[in-house]
Design a protein around this motif. Structure first.
Motif, PDB file in Angstrom:
ATOM      1  N   LEU A 430      20.433  78.055  46.288  1.00 48.76           N
ATOM      2  CA  LEU A 430      19.255  78.227  45.682  1.00 48.76           C
ATOM      3  C   LEU A 430      19.121  77.592  44.277  1.00 48.76           C
ATOM      4  O   LEU A 430      18.094  76.919  43.932  1.00 48.76           O
ATOM      5  N   ASP A 431      20.169  77.802  43.503  1.00 45.97           N
ATOM      6  CA  ASP A 431      20.083  77.240  42.117  1.00 45.97           C
ATOM      7  C   ASP A 431      19.759  75.651  42.067  1.00 45.97           C
ATOM      8  O   ASP A 431      19.083  75.035  41.237  1.00 45.97           O
ATOM      9  N   ILE A 434      16.057  74.916  43.370  1.00 50.46           N
ATOM     10  CA  ILE A 434      15.457  75.028  42.549  1.00 50.46           C
ATOM     11  C   ILE A 434      15.495  73.930  41.237  1.00 50.46           C
ATOM     12  O   ILE A 434      14.241  73.492  40.735  1.00 50.46           O
ATOM     13  N   ALA A 435      16.833  73.754  41.076  1.00 50.73           N
ATOM     14  CA  ALA A 435      16.932  72.426  40.003  1.00 50.73           C
ATOM     15  C   ALA A 435      16.367  71.562  40.238  1.00 50.73           C
ATOM     16  O   ALA A 435      15.628  70.407  39.636  1.00 50.73           O
ATOM     17  N   LEU A 437      13.868  71.054  42.759  1.00 49.36           N
ATOM     18  CA  LEU A 437      12.633  71.200  42.608  1.00 49.36           C
ATOM     19  C   LEU A 437      11.892  70.977  41.281  1.00 49.36           C
ATOM     20  O   LEU A 437      10.741  70.129  41.116  1.00 49.36           O
ATOM     21  N   GLU A 530      10.041  73.723  48.501  1.00 45.37           N
ATOM     22  CA  GLU A 530       9.484  74.996  48.323  1.00 45.37           C
ATOM     23  C   GLU A 530       9.786  76.021  49.374  1.00 45.37           C
ATOM     24  O   GLU A 530      10.184  77.199  49.094  1.00 45.37           O
ATOM     25  N   ILE A 533      13.588  77.134  49.560  1.00 46.74           N
ATOM     26  CA  ILE A 533      13.584  77.991  48.496  1.00 46.74           C
ATOM     27  C   ILE A 533      13.180  79.362  48.802  1.00 46.74           C
ATOM     28  O   ILE A 533      13.842  80.395  48.593  1.00 46.74           O
ATOM     29  N   LEU A 534      12.042  79.532  49.378  1.00 49.94           N
ATOM     30  CA  LEU A 534      11.465  80.850  49.376  1.00 49.94           C
ATOM     31  C   LEU A 534      12.028  81.489  50.559  1.00 49.94           C
ATOM     32  O   LEU A 534      12.438  82.700  50.371  1.00 49.94           O
ATOM     33  N   ASP A 537      15.651  82.794  49.207  1.00 46.82           N
ATOM     34  CA  ASP A 537      15.204  83.772  48.442  1.00 46.82           C
ATOM     35  C   ASP A 537      14.722  85.045  49.372  1.00 46.82           C
ATOM     36  O   ASP A 537      15.318  86.238  49.054  1.00 46.82           O
TER      37      ASP A 537
ATOM     38  N   TYR B 384       0.057  85.754  51.207  1.00 47.71           N
ATOM     39  CA  TYR B 384       1.206  85.142  51.148  1.00 47.71           C
ATOM     40  C   TYR B 384       1.378  83.767  50.482  1.00 47.71           C
ATOM     41  O   TYR B 384       2.134  83.228  49.843  1.00 47.71           O
ATOM     42  N   ARG B 388       3.369  82.656  47.069  1.00 48.00           N
ATOM     43  CA  ARG B 388       4.691  81.820  47.454  1.00 48.00           C
ATOM     44  C   ARG B 388       4.431  81.009  46.082  1.00 48.00           C
ATOM     45  O   ARG B 388       5.568  80.834  45.448  1.00 48.00           O
ATOM     46  N   ARG B 391       5.903  83.122  43.319  1.00 50.71           N
ATOM     47  CA  ARG B 391       7.336  83.365  43.211  1.00 50.71           C
ATOM     48  C   ARG B 391       8.066  82.189  42.753  1.00 50.71           C
ATOM     49  O   ARG B 391       8.900  82.149  41.973  1.00 50.71           O
ATOM     50  N   LEU B 392       7.632  81.003  43.367  1.00 52.02           N
ATOM     51  CA  LEU B 392       8.418  79.790  42.868  1.00 52.02           C
ATOM     52  C   LEU B 392       8.162  79.615  41.247  1.00 52.02           C
ATOM     53  O   LEU B 392       9.306  79.309  40.813  1.00 52.02           O
ATOM     54  N   MET B 395      10.550  81.913  39.699  1.00 49.33           N
ATOM     55  CA  MET B 395      11.859  81.698  39.878  1.00 49.33           C
ATOM     56  C   MET B 395      12.317  80.475  38.891  1.00 49.33           C
ATOM     57  O   MET B 395      13.327  80.383  38.022  1.00 49.33           O
ATOM     58  N   LEU B 396      11.447  79.576  38.756  1.00 49.76           N
ATOM     59  CA  LEU B 396      11.459  78.435  37.749  1.00 49.76           C
ATOM     60  C   LEU B 396      11.659  78.778  36.364  1.00 49.76           C
ATOM     61  O   LEU B 396      12.520  78.224  35.637  1.00 49.76           O
ATOM     62  N   ARG B 399      14.539  80.389  35.305  1.00 50.43           N
ATOM     63  CA  ARG B 399      15.836  79.218  34.967  1.00 50.43           C
ATOM     64  C   ARG B 399      15.340  78.399  33.714  1.00 50.43           C
ATOM     65  O   ARG B 399      15.906  77.318  33.843  1.00 50.43           O
ATOM     66  N   ARG B 401      12.787  76.720  33.383  1.00 49.57           N
ATOM     67  CA  ARG B 401      12.036  75.312  33.519  1.00 49.57           C
ATOM     68  C   ARG B 401      10.704  75.490  33.719  1.00 49.57           C
ATOM     69  O   ARG B 401       9.809  75.548  34.545  1.00 49.57           O
ATOM     70  N   GLU B 408       3.733  75.115  39.290  1.00 51.48           N
ATOM     71  CA  GLU B 408       3.659  75.985  40.639  1.00 51.48           C
ATOM     72  C   GLU B 408       2.792  76.922  40.392  1.00 51.48           C
ATOM     73  O   GLU B 408       1.493  77.250  41.132  1.00 51.48           O
TER      74      GLU B 408
END
Lengths: 981, 523
Positions: A430-431, A434-435, A437, A530, A533-534, A537, B384, B388, B391-392, B395-396, B399, B401, B408
C-alpha cells in the motif's frame, strides 16, 4: 636434696642414655638382618616362582624381627636397668673411675645396708661419690658411635635393596612380590602347552524372547559365540587326572572363575553369556600343583541390535493452518522381534507423549499406515510438534532397545501471526502504491527532472507489483473467503503491469496525454492505481475488524466456559476445577490484553475509517477480569457470580460493538458481496419457511392418520396388547439373569441392548405407541440375531462349551423366535398408512409431495445460480455443496410424502428446515481469522500429486526461456537467494 | 354552649390547618409558575408553621431542585416521600434530583453576575465563553423584552444525551433521535457539551436560546405554548451577537423550502409538549424553522413591542394564538395571521440544497471516548464514488503528500459539488498545508455560507485569513468556530496569534486565548 637423690638422678640419666643407645643399635642391626634376609629370600622366590608359603615365611620373618628387635633392644634392657645397683655396675663397667665406689654408695644407701657403719661416714662417702659422679657426662659413659654405625649399616643394606629393586625389578622386585603376595589359581598353576580337556560340547539356550531353539555343538574348540543372555552348558572331558576343574575368566583369571561339576566323568559348567570374555581351563590334580591351559578360549557375546524404523509422511516439515490428522506410513524391523511400535511426539518441546500403534508381539517386521493427531487441546496456534515412530524390541536381557525413525515436524500456524505478516506485506504494498500514486499526481510536464521521477515511480510500482504477486499467492494458498479478493487483486496487478509496459514503451506519451487531460493510458493507469489502493485498504480494514470481532467472540466463549466451570466447581468443590478456573481467568486476561494491544495498533495505524473505529474500552473488561482473579485468590466464592456476570456483560458489549464495526465496514465497503449474501440469505430463508410449513402440514396429516389408526385399533387393542405382552414377558424371562462370564464383552453389550429393547416395549405397548413398538421389536430381533451369532462363535471354535453357555444359546434362540413373532404381530396390528388414509388425505399427501418437489426445484435453481458466482460470493461453493445435499434429502422427503409416510416426511422436512436455517446463519458468519477447519487428514502425496498441472508446467518452461526483465533482475536474484537459504 | 365552643375551637384549628397546607401547596404552585418572590414567601411561612410536614419538605425540595442544589433537594424529597410514599410526583422529583446530583457530582463551577455555570473538568473551556454569551444575551433581552432575572440561573453543561435524560423528563432515545441538545426547565438551563456531538453544534446560540426560554417562561408564568416558546427562542437566540432579525441557517432554510414545496408543514399542535417528542430530527428542524418565521413575520410587522404584548397577554391567560394575531394587527384573527405568515415564508424564497439533506446534529456513539473532541472525520460522506477520492486524499495526506492529496480532493469535490462540505474542509486544510491560504479561503467559502453550524469551514477561513496577515478579519470566523467546537486547540492558538498581532486587544481576552491554546494542546 641428699646424696642419695643426687646419685639416683645421675643413674636415671645414665639409664635413659644407655637405653637410647642400645635401642637404636639393636633396631638398626635387626633391620639390617631382616632386609638382608628378605633380599636373599626374594632371590630365592624369584628362582622358585610363586608359592603359597612365601607370604607366610616373609611375614613370619618380619614378625620375628620386630619381636626380637623390640624385646632385646628395648623392653628387656628397660626392665633390667631399673635396678640402681645393676645400673651402677653398668656405669662402673663403662666408667671404671666410679666402678667400685658408685656401687658401694648405692648399696650403702639401701634400707638394709650390706655392712653396718657410721651413717656419717656413709654419707661422707656417698657425698664424695656423688661429687665425682654427678658432674660426669652420661654421653661420655654411653657414646652413640656404635649405634650410629649400626644405623649406617642398616641404611646401606636398605639402599642396596632399593638399588636392587631399581636395577633388577624382574628378579628382585618379582621375588619380593612373590614373598608378599598370595598367588591366584591362575598364578599358582602350572602352565600346560597341551590341552587339558577334550571332547568339548557346548549347548546354547538362547533368551526366550528370541524364540531361537536350543543349539548343541559337539567337538567345539571351546570358543563360545552367542547372543547376550544365552545360557551356555559347557561339557568337557579332562585329559589329566583331576579332582576339580575351573574356568578362569579373563586373561589372568582376573574376572573370576566358574566352577564345574563332575557328571559322568565330564566336567560341566553352566553360565550365562553377559559380555565378551576369555577363559582358560584349570585342572586341580589330586596331588601337586594345578595345571592350566596356556591357550585362551574366547567368549564372543553378540548384542541384540535395536529395531530399525522408517517413516513416510506428507512432508518432513509440515505447516498446517490448524490441527489436522496426518497420514503416516511406517516400516519397523528387528533382528529378533519387535515389541510395541508407537508414535512419540513432543509439543513445543514439552514432555514426550506416545500413541501406541501396534504391539509387534515378536514379529520381525511390521508395516502399516496410520493417521497421527496429537492431543488437540494442546495444539494452540503457533504450536510446534516434533514426532517420530519408535519401535521397541523385546530384549529383556539387556533391556528393551528402542529404534526410532527420523524426526518429523508439524507447525500449527498461528492465524493471527499469519494475518499480521500478511498485513505487514499489505501495508508495504500500500505504501509503495500510494507513493507511486502521489508521485504521478504531483508530476507536472515532462522535463528531465520528471523523467527521473517517472523512472523512480516505475521502479516503485514494479516492486509493489512483485509484492502484490506474492500477496495474491499467499491469499490463494490460505484459501477461504479471500480467494475472491485474490482474483480481483490479481486482475488489478495484471492491468497495472499492462499500463506500465505501455508506458515504458513510450514514456513521452504519458506526459503529452496527461497534459492534454484526455482519457488515455495515463489516466487509466492512475484510476487502476487508485482502485488497487482502495481495494487493498478495504481488505486490510476488513481483516483487522474481522479479527477484532473474532477476538470478541472468542472472549465471550471463554467467558461461557468459565461460567460452566464455576457452576461445576460450586457443585463439586473440586480443587482441580478451581485451578482450572484460575488458569482460564489468567488466559482470559492475557487475551484481553492482546485485544487492548490490537485496538491500540488499529487506532495508531488508522487501518479503518473513523466510522468503524468505534472501538471499545477493553480496560474495563480487563479490570473486571482482574477483579475476578482477585476474588478467586481470596476464595470469595460468593462474590464470584456477580464478578463473573459483570465480566460477561463487559465482554458481550465489547463483542457486540466490534461485530457492529465489522458488519458496518463489510456493508459499506463490500456492497456487492453484501447484497449477494443478503439475496442468498433471503432465498434460503424463503425455502426454510416453505419447508417448515410443509413439515407442519405433514405433521398434521400424520397426526390425522394416527387418529384413524388408533380408532381402528381401539376395538382389538386389548387382545393385541395382551398377546404382545405375553410374548414380551416370555422373551424377558429368557433374557433374565446375569450375563455369562464366558461370553465376550460384545455379546454382553448385545444382551444389555436386548434388555433395553424389552424395557422400551414394556413402556410402548401399554402406551399404544404401535409404530414405535414395531420398530423397537424389529430392533430387538436384530439384537437377538447378533447375540446368537456372538454366542455361537466360541461354540464353533473348538472350545468345549459349558452347559450354561449351551443353555443360554438355546434361550437366545427361543427369544429370537418370539421376538420375530412379536414384530410380525405388531406389523400386522399396524395397517399401512395408505390402507387407512381417505381419498382426501391421499390427495393431500400427494400435494405435499408436489410441494416438496417444487421446493427442491427452487433449491436446485439456487444452487445452479451459485455455480458461477464464486467471484462475488466467496461462500458460494460450500453453500452449493450443502444445498445439493439438502436437495437430495428433499427428494427423499417427497417420496415419503407421496407414499403416505407422513411422519417420516414431516421428520425429514423438519430436518431440512433446520439445515437450511443453519446454512443461512453460517452465511452470515464472518469468516474466522484462520481458515475453516478442515478435518481431512493430510495425505502422503503420491507421484501424481506432486506433478504440476500440465498447462502450468508448460507456462513455467516457457517463462524460463525468457530472460528476466532488467527491472526485476535484482528481485529475481534475491528470490533465488532466499530459496537457497 | 360548651359544645358550641368546642366546635368553634375545632373549626378554628381546621382553618389554621387548611391555611397552612394552602401555604405549602401554593408555594409549590408559585414556584412552578415562576413567581419566585411570592413562592419564597409562602415557603417561608410553611417552614415557620409546619416545618416537619411532608408538603413543606416537598416544597423545600422543589425550591432547592430549581436552584440546582440537588443534594438538599434529594434530602427534602426523601423526607417527604418517607412520610407519604404514595405521592408519585414527589417520588419522580426525588428520582430526578438524585440522578441530577449524580450527573453534576464531579462538576466545577464558575459564576457571573446572573448565572452559575457548572461543567465537567474536561469542558472547562466552555465556561468563560458560555458566561460571556449568557450575560450578553441577558443584556440584549433586557432591552428587547424588559426582563432581568431576579435570582441566579443555574446552567449545567452535561456530558451526554444520557445525562441530559437523567436531568430532564425526556428519554435518551428521544434526545438522540431529534438531536436535542439543551433544555430549559425548572428555572434551570441544561445543555449538552458540544463534545458529545459528532460535528459539534452552535452551543453558544443554544445557551442563548435556552435563556430566551427562561425569560419567556418567567414573563408568562410558564403559560406560553411550545410553538411560541420555540419561535421566540429561535428568533432571539442570536441576539447576544447580532441585531434582531430573522437569521435562519441554510439547513433550516432547506427544510422549510422542502416542506413548503411539498406542503408538508408541521402543525403547531404536533409540537406539543416538546420539539424533542417529534419523530425525526428533520421534523424538529422544520418545526423550528416554521415557528421562527412565524415570529419573524410578527416582528417584521410590529417590531419587538409585539413580543412584549404577546407575552403580557399570555401571562394574563390569553390564548397564545389570539395574542399573536392581536399583536400582528389587522383583523386580529389567527387565520389572517396564518395567511400572512405563510405568504411571508414563501416570500423568503428559500431554496433546497441541491441533491443533499442538511446535516442534522447527531450524538456520537456511546462507546466513543467522552474526552474526544468533535471531528470532521466523523461526518458521513455521500456515495462510494465520492468517498473513494476522500479516502485516497486522506491516505496521501497521512503520508505527507499534500499536493497529491489536493488533487484527489479536488476530484472528489468536483463530483460532490458544493453541497458536500467535507471536501471543502479537506481541500482547505490541504491548501493551508501547501501554504496556499487564498485558495484555502476560497475552498471553504461556499461551505461557510451553506453550513455556518459547522466549525471547520470557519476555522480554516480564519487560519487562511490570518496567514494572509489580516488578524482583524480572522477573529470573527475563529470565534464562530469556537461557537461550534471550542475543543480544537488550533482555533484558540490561531485566535491567540491574531490577538497578539492586534495592538488594541484586551489583555484578558488575549490571555484567555493563549491559556486555552496551551491547555487544550496538552490533550
Amino acid at each position: 636434696m641428699n646424696e642419695s637423690d643426687r646419685l639416683g638422678r645421675f643413674l636415671e640419666r645414665a639409664r635413659k642414655r644407655a637405653l637410647l643407645e642400645h635401642s637404636v643399635r639393636v633396631a638398626a642391626n635387626t633391620l639390617s638382618s631382616l632386609v638382608g634376609l628378605i633380599m636373599v629370600l626374594a632371590l630365592w622366590a624369584n628362582f622358585t616362582g610363586p608359592a603359597g608359603f612365601w607370604p607366610y615365611l616373609a611375614y613370619f620373618l618380619v614378625f620375628l624381627a620386630l619381636t626380637l628387635g623390640g624385646t632385646l633392644g628395648f623392653f628387656w634392657p628397660a626392665y633390667l636397668w631399673r635396678s640402681p645397683s645393676i645400673m651402677a655396675r653398668l656405669v662402673g663397667k663403662k666408667y671404671p673411675a666410679l666402678s667400685g665406689d658408685l656401687l658401694s654408695a648405692i648399696e650403702l644407701q639401701s634400707p638394709a645396708p650390706l655392712a653396718p657403719g657410721s651413717p656419717n661416714m656413709v654419707n661422707a662417702f656417698c657425698e664424695e661419690v656423688a661429687n665425682r659422679a654427678v658432674p660426669t657426662n652420661v654421653q661420655d659413659i654411653f657414646p652413640m658411635q656404635k649405634a650410629i654405625r649400626s644405623v649406617f649399616l642398616a641404611s646401606g643394606i636398605l639402599l642396596v635393596l632399593f638399588l636392587a629393586l631399581a636395577l633388577f625389578p624382574r628378579s628382585v622386585g618379582r621375588g619380593l612380590g612373590f614373598l608378599f603376595h598370595t598367588p591366584t589359581l591362575f598364578e599358582g598353576a602350572t602352565i600346560s602347552r597341551e590341552p587339558l580337556v577334550g571332547d568339548l560340547r557346548v549347548t546354547y539356550d538362547y533368551p526366550a524372547y528370541t524364540r531361537l531353539p536350543r543349539q548343541t555343538i559337539d567337538g567345539s574348540t571351546g570358543d563360545l559365540h552367542a547372543l547376550r543372555g544365552t545360557r551356555v552348558r559347557l561339557e568337557m572331558r579332562p585329559l589329566h587326572s583331576a579332582q576339580r576343574a575351573v574356568l578362569l575368566l579373563g586373561e589372568t583369571g582376573e574376572n573370576g572363575q566358574i566352577e564345574t561339576v563332575l557328571e559322568h566323568g565330564r566336567f560341566v559348567a553352566s553360565f550365562d553369556l553377559v559380555e565378551d570374555q576369555t577363559y582358560r581351563v584349570l585342572l586341580r590334580p589330586y596331588l601337586g600343583r594345578s595345571l592350566r591351559e596356556d591357550r585362551v578360549h574366547r567368549i564372543n557375546v553378540e548384542s541384540d541390535r535395536p529395531p530399525e524404523v522408517d517413516v513416510v509422511a506428507p512432508s518432513d516439515r509440515l505447516t498446517l493452518s490448524h490441527p489436522r490428522p496426518i497420514e503416516l506410513a511406517y516400516h519397523a524391523r528387528d533382528d529378533f522381534g519387535l515389541g510395541e511400535v508407537a508414535i512419540d511426539y513432543q509439543i513445543n518441546g514439552g514432555p514426550h507423549q506416545r500413541i501406541l500403534l501396534k504391539d509387534g508381539q515378536g514379529s520381525k517386521e511390521i508395516r502399516g499406515t496410520t493417521t497421527f493427531e496429537p492431543v488437540t487441546t494442546m495444539l494452540l496456534p503457533g504450536a510446534k510438534v516434533s514426532y517420530r515412530i519408535e519401535a521397541q524390541d523385546r530384549d529383556d536381557i539387556s533391556g528393551s532397545k528402542v529404534g526410532t525413525s527420523r524426526t518429523l515436524y508439524v507447525h500449527i500456524q498461528n492465524p493471527r501471526e499469519d494475518m499480521e505478516d500478511r498485513l505487514e506485506l499489505e501495508r508495504e504494498i500500500l505504501d509503495k502504491l500510494i507513493a507511486s500514486l502521489a508521485d504521478r499526481l504531483e508530476m507536472d510536464g515532462l522535463g528531465p527532472e520528471q523523467s527521473t521521477v517517472l523512472r523512480k515511480v516505475r521502479e516503485t510500482e514494479a516492486s509493489a507489483l512483485m509484492l502484490l504477486g506474492r500477496l495474491v499467492e499467499d491469499i490463494r494458498r490460505a484459501g477461504g473467503a479471500n480467494k475472491t479478493l485474490a482474483a480481483t487483486l490479481s486482475a488489478s496487478a495484471d492491468r497495472l503491469a499492462k499500463w506500465a509496459k505501455e508506458e515504458n514503451d513510450n514514456g513521452s506519451r504519458l506526459a503529452a496525454t496527461k497534459a492534454n487531460g484526455k482519457k488515455n493510458v495515463a489516466s487509466r493507469h492512475l484510476a487502476e492505481l487508485e482502485s488497487t489502493i482502495l481495494l487493498l485498504d478495504d481488505f486490510m480494514g476488513r481483516q483487522r475488524l474481522d479479527d477484532l470481532a473474532a477476538m470478541g467472540k472468542e472472549l465471550v466463549s471463554a467467558h461461557a466456559r468459565l461460567q460452566d466451570l464455576l457452576e461445576r466447581y460450586k457443585a463439586t468443590g473440586d480443587e482441580s476445577l478451581r485451578r482450572q478456573i484460575e488458569r482460564d481467568v489468567r488466559e482470559l486476561k492475557d487475551r484481553i490484553g492482546l485485544l487492548i494491544q490490537k485496538i491500540a495498533e488499529v487506532k495508531a495505524r488508522n487501518e479503518a475509517n473513523t466510522e468503524w473505529m468505534n472501538l471499545p474500552d477493553a480496560q474495563h473488561a480487563l479490570a473486571k477480569a482482574s477483579e475476578l482473579d482477585a476474588l478467586l485468590e481470596k476464595g470469595d466464592a460468593r462474590s464470584l457470580d456477580q464478578a463473573l456476570a459483570e465480566l460477561g456483560e463487559a465482554l458481550a458489549s465489547m463483542r457486540d460493538l466490534m461485530e457492529q464495526n465489522a458488519d458496518g465496514f463489510f456493508t459499506a465497503r463490500f456492497p456487492q458481496e453484501r447484497r449477494a449474501l443478503a439475496e442468498l440469505q433471503r432465498k434460503l430463508g424463503d425455502l426454510e419457511g416453505d419447508e417448515r410449513n410443509l413439515a407442519d402440514d405433514s405433521d398434521k396429516l400424520a397426526r390425522e392418520i394416527d387418529g384413524v389408526m388408533r380408532r381402528q385399533l381401539a376395538e382389538r387393542q386389548s387382545e393385541l396388547v395382551a398377546r404382545a405382552k405375553q410374548k414380551l414377558e416370555a422373551i424377558a424371562a429368557k433374557m433374565a439373569g446375569t450375563p455369562l462370564r464366558e461370553i465376550s464383552s460384545t455379546a454382553e453389550t448385545a444382551t444389555i441392548s436386548v434388555r433395553e429393547n424389552i424395557r422400551q416395549l414394556r413402556r410402548l405397548l401399554p402406551a399404544k405407541e404401535w409404530s414405535e413398538a414395531r420398530r423397537e421389536a424389529e430392533r430387538m430381533v436384530i439384537g437377538l440375531s447378533q447375540l446368537q451369532h456372538l454366542i455361537t462363535r466360541p461354540l464353533t471354535a473348538n472350545l468345549p462349551p459349558s452347559p450354561s453357555l449351551n443353555e443360554f444359546d438355546s434361550k437366545v434362540d427361543e427369544a429370537g423366535q418370539l421376538a420375530r413373532e412379536l414384530a410380525s404381530d405388531l406389523a400386522r396390528i399396524l395397517p399401512k398408512n395408505q390402507d387407512v388414509m381417505s381419498e382426501e388425505q391421499l390427495e393431500s399427501a400427494n400435494g405435499m409431495g408436489d410441494r416438496q418437489e417444487h421446493i427442491a426445484g427452487r433449491a436446485t435453481e439456487i444452487s445452479r445460480d451459485l455455480a458461477g458466482r464464486s467471484d462475488s460470493l466467496p461462500q458460494s461453493e460450500k453453500t452449493r455443496a450443502e444445498l445439493d445435499e439438502i436437495t437430495q434429502q428433499m427428494r427423499q422427503a417427497r417420496d415419503d410424502m407421496r407414499q403416505g409416510a407422513a411422519h417420516e416426511g414431516a421428520g425429514r422436512a423438519n430436518e431440512i428446515a433446520r439445515r437450511l436455517a443453519k446454512l443461512r446463519q453460517n452465511l452470515g458468519d464472518r469468516p474466522s481469522v484462520g481458515n475453516r477447519q478442515n478435518r481431512e487428514p493430510v495425505h502422503i502425496p503420491d507421484a501424481e500429486s506432486s506433478r504440476a498441472p500440465r498447462a502450468w508446467r508448460e507456462e513455467l518452461l516457457e517463462a524460463m526461456r525468457e530472460k528476466a526483465a532488467d527491472d526485476f533482475r535484482d528481485e529475481v536474484r534475491q528470490y533465488y537467494e532466499e530459496i537457497v537459504k | 354552649m360548651r359544645a358550641l365552643g368546642l366546635l368553634f375551637v375545632l373549626l378554628g384549628a381546621g382553618v389554621v390547618q387548611a391555611r397552612e397546607t394552602y401555604e405549602t401547596a401554593s408555594a409549590e404552585r408559585l414556584f412552578s409558575e415562576w413567581r419566585f418572590e411570592r413562592a419564597i414567601q409562602a415557603l417561608a411561612n410553611a417552614i415557620k408553621h409546619q416545618p416537619a410536614e411532608p408538603t413543606t419538605q416537598a416544597a423545600q425540595g422543589y425550591e432547592r431542585f430549581m436552584a440546582g442544589d440537588f443534594i438538599s433537594a434529594t434530602a427534602h424529597y426523601r423526607a417527604a416521600v418517607q412520610s407519604n410514599p404514595r405521592n408519585l410526583i414527589w417520588k419522580e422529583h426525588l428520582e430526578l434530583a438524585e440522578k441530577s446530583a449524580a450527573v453534576v457530582r464531579s462538576f466545577e463551577e464558575k459564576r457571573s453576575e446572573h448565572f452559575i455555570f457548572r461543567f465537567a473538568p474536561e469542558d472547562r473551556v466552555l465556561a468563560d465563553y458560555g458566561l460571556e454569551t449568557l450575560e450578553a444575551a441577558l443584556v440584549a433581552l433586557r432591552d428587547d423584552l424588559g426582563y432581568v432575572p431576579s435570582r441566579p440561573i443555574p446552567v449545567d453543561i452535561v456530558r451526554s444525551a444520557a445525562d441530559l435524560a437523567d436531568m430532564t423528563s425526556l428519554r435518551e432515545e428521544e434526545i438522540e433521535r431529534t438531536g436535542t441538545v439543551a433544555v430549559s426547565k425548572w428555572t434551570r438551563v441544561m445543555l449538552t457539551t458540544p463534545r458529545s456531538m459528532r460535528l459539534g453544534y452552535e452551543w453558544r446560540d443554544s445557551l442563548a436560546h435556552e435563556y430566551v426560554h427562561y425569560v419567556v417562561s418567567a414573563m408568562t408564568f410558564d403559560r406560553a405554548p411550545v410553538w411560541l416558546q420555540e419561535g421566540l427562542a429561535k428568533f432571539l437566540d442570536h441576539r447576544w451577537r447580532a441585531p434582531a432579525g430573522l437569521s435562519l441557517n441554510p439547513s433550516s432554510q432547506h427544510f422549510l423550502a422542502k416542506a413548503l414545496a411539498s406542503g408538508k408543514l408541521i402543525g403547531f399542535e404536533a409540537m406539543h409538549p416538546s420539539m424533542a417528542k417529534l419523530p425525526r430530527a428533520s421534523d424538529a428542524a422544520l418545526a423550528f424553522a416554521e415557528v421562527t418565521t412565524a415570529m419573524a413575520c410578527l416582528f417584521h410587522q410590529s417590531g419587538m413591542e409585539a413580543f412584549r404584548d404577546v407575552l403580557t397577554d399570555v401571562r394574563g391567560g390569553a390564548d397564545a394564538r389570539l395574542a399573536v394575531a392581536r399583536a400582528f394587527g389587522g383583523s386580529g384573527a389567527w387565520a389572517d395571521f396564518e395567511r400572512s405568515w405563510k405568504s411571508f415564508m414563501v416570500g423568503l424564497r428559500y431554496k433546497t440544497l441541491p441533491g443533499k439533506e442538511a446535516p442534522i446534529p447527531q450524538y456520537r456513539k456511546k462507546t466513543a471516548s467522552q474526552k474526544a473532541a468533535p471531528s470532521e472525520d466523523e461526518a458521513e460522506v455521500g456515495n462510494y464514488e465520492e468517498e473513494r477520492y476522500l479516502r485516497l486524499g486522506n491516505m496521501l495526506l497521512l503520508r505527507n503528500r499534500a499536493k497529491a492529496a489536493s488533487v484527489e480532493y479536488e476530484k472528489g469535490a468536483k463530483i460532490a459539488g458544493t453541497a458536500q462540505w467535507l471536501y471543502a474542509v479537506k481541500l482547505g486544510r490541504t491548501y493551508l498545508a501547501l501554504r496556499r491560504p487564498a485558495e484555502a479561503q476560497q475552498a471553504v467559502a461556499p461551505a461557510r455560507e451553506l453550513y455556518p453550524e459547522l466549525p471547520w469551514p470557519h476555522l480554516i477561513a480564519g487560519q487562511a485569513i490570518l496567514a494572509q496577515n489580516n488578524p482583524g478579519k480572522a477573529i470573527p470566523p475563529l470565534l464562530a468556530a469556537i461557537g461550534t467546537n471550542p475543543f480544537d486547540p488550533s482555533v484558540h492558538c490561531a485566535l491567540a496569534d491574531a490577538y497578539s498581532r492586534l495592538p488594541n486587544t484586551a489583555p484578558v481576552t488575549k490571555a484567555r486565548a493563549e491559556r486555552d491554546c496551551r491547555e487544550l494542546g496538552k490533550n
